[in-house]
Design an enzyme around this catalytic site. Structure first.
Site: not given
Ligand code: GLA
Length: 425
Positions: A46-48, A199
């Site tokens: 996540e957030h990578t 996503d």
């Molecule tokens: C949202 C963003 C993704 C990602 C996630 C965290 O879903 O759209 O690009 O950064 O947060 O992992």
């Protein structure tokens, strides 16, 4: 349309609605059909993505779908069966007219306009259409309903363009990852969130029974098995949606960029001859060992942000290896750690998400759980022995309202296929 078994339910629902919503005097082209794309669960990472790192998502059996018909004019008319709302825009003048047209559209339709704009920007020829949009991805809940809408839009555009452009791996106009990149840019211009590619890639690449290990720098990806008959992937929705999510998202991204800039200076201060430090462009480039040595020189909160991302990237790669041997108990441990990092170091969790993770931790047979997606609300993902799903449900129903004053909803998801479209004659 002979065999409807492979067509997701929301697509059939939209098809049923179409003649009711769009009756009247329109000169339609021949092409009539349905297009859809899935939402996703991110197992870990996540957030990578916007740190050039690694992610490990799974497309799930929840989709956003279009059913509609090509038009002779360059107009797109839409009906959202969720919002019970119309929207309309013109293909003429795009991409130049994007900003002006965006202002006149409801939030959901801006994503559609965004995708159309980005597809036209890469030179794809599009035709107008009328369509009903329906879906069963929980909206704004961390399962990427917006990415599902974007990728489904691209599929719908391919369908209604009457062969002028195609999506696929061989001899197609656009490869799946090119579609993902266009949809990512669409999300950014539609919402103002500087999102990564997680996503949209997850939705474009979905395969039944598989997770995808994606390198967000090279965009190389590899399918890994995600099939364990005795395990369930349980998504629990906090019922919380916070506006803060988008502004804080951009703040986190900026903090990561600032950490990288400072990091280069720190390394050069301590190792003056280290020319390699100049080529560090993302947190991805920092190893755990280097971070252990020099991390304390970063100011807070940048030190904690960077520390989380570096450790999370390592957890993704480790999870990838563990999936190859179906070592789900070990994977579960990494999910708890991921949540702790998101809560304490990256600070994107909230009390409701933390409560759901704590409740899950007390249930025997839950291997791991963590918040899902951007954070500040939305869902948790739980890796659970199927026989323990009932106890988890009971624990959540008993404990969550007491701790949060809210009700949670529980969903069991399966690793499912990617986008699709079908003509109806
Ligand atoms: C949202 C963003 C993704 C990602 C996630 C965290 O879903 O759209 O690009 O950064 O947060 O992992």
């Amino acid at each position: 349309m002979s065999d409807t078994t492979a067509i997701p339910q929301p697509a059939l629902h939209a098809l049923e609605q179409f003649p009711i919503v769009f009756s009247g005097n329109v000169e339609y082209a021949e092409m009539q059909g349905m297009a859809w794309a899935p939402g996703r669960v991110n197992l870990i990472g996540e957030h990578t993505d916007y740190n050039d790192g690694f992610v490990l998502p799974i497309a799930v059996d929840r989709v956003t779908a279009f059913a509609g018909r090509g038009r002779r004019e360059d107009v797109v008319r839409l009906w959202s069966s969720h919002y019970k709302e119309y929207a309309q825009f013109s293909l003429e003048g795009l991409p130049t007219t994007f900003a002006r047209q965006r202002e006149d559209l409801p939030g959901w339709a801006r994503y559609v306009l965004g995708v159309v704009t980005e597809l036209m920007s890469v030179g794809v020829t599009l035709a107008g259409f009328d369509a009903v949009i329906a879906g069963d991805v929980p909206l704004g809940g961390g399962m990427s309903s917006s990415a599902a809408l974007e990728v489904a839009t691209a599929e719908a555009c391919a369908l209604f363009s009457r062969g002028a452009f195609t999506i696929g791996s061989e001899r197609a106009t656009l490869a799946p990852m090119q579609v993902a990149a266009a949809c990512q840019r669409a999300e950014q211009i539609a919402s103002g969130v500087r999102c990564g590619i997680l996503d949209q890639a997850a939705s474009c690449l979905g395969r039944p029974g598989k997770a995808v290990l994606l390198d967000c720098r090279s965009l190389d990806y590899r399918y890994l098995p995600f099939e364990a008959p005795n395990l369930s992937l349980v998504v629990i929705d906090t019922g919380v949606r916070r506006e803060l999510a988008s502004s804080e998202y951009n703040v986190r991204r900026k903090e990561c960029e600032d950490a990288v800039t400072l990091w280069r200076e720190i390394i050069l201060q301590h190792e003056s001859g280290n020319e390699a430090a100049r080529s560090i462009t993302a947190l991805r480039d920092i190893t755990q060992e280097e971070f252990d040595r020099y991390g304390r020189h970063l100011p807070e909160p940048l030190r904690r942000r960077a520390g989380y991302v570096i450790a999370e990237n390592a957890r993704v790669l480790q999870t990838g290896k563990l999936l190859e041997t179906d070592s789900f108990v070990e994977i579960g441990k990494l999910l708890w750690l991921s949540h702790a990092g998101l809560r304490d170091e990256y600070e994107v969790s909230c009390s409701e998400l933390d409560a759901l993770v704590m409740i899950a931790k007390q249930v025997e047979g839950v291997l791991g759980a963590r918040m899902l997606g951007g954070g500040f609300g939305g869902c948790t993902v739980n890796l659970v022995y199927s026989e323990a799903v009932k106890s988890l449900r009971q624990a959540v129903e008993r404990e969550y309202p007491r701790r949060s004053g809210r009700q949670a909803s529980i969903d069991i998801c399966r690793a499912a296929g990617g986008p699709g479209n079908v003509c109806v004659r």
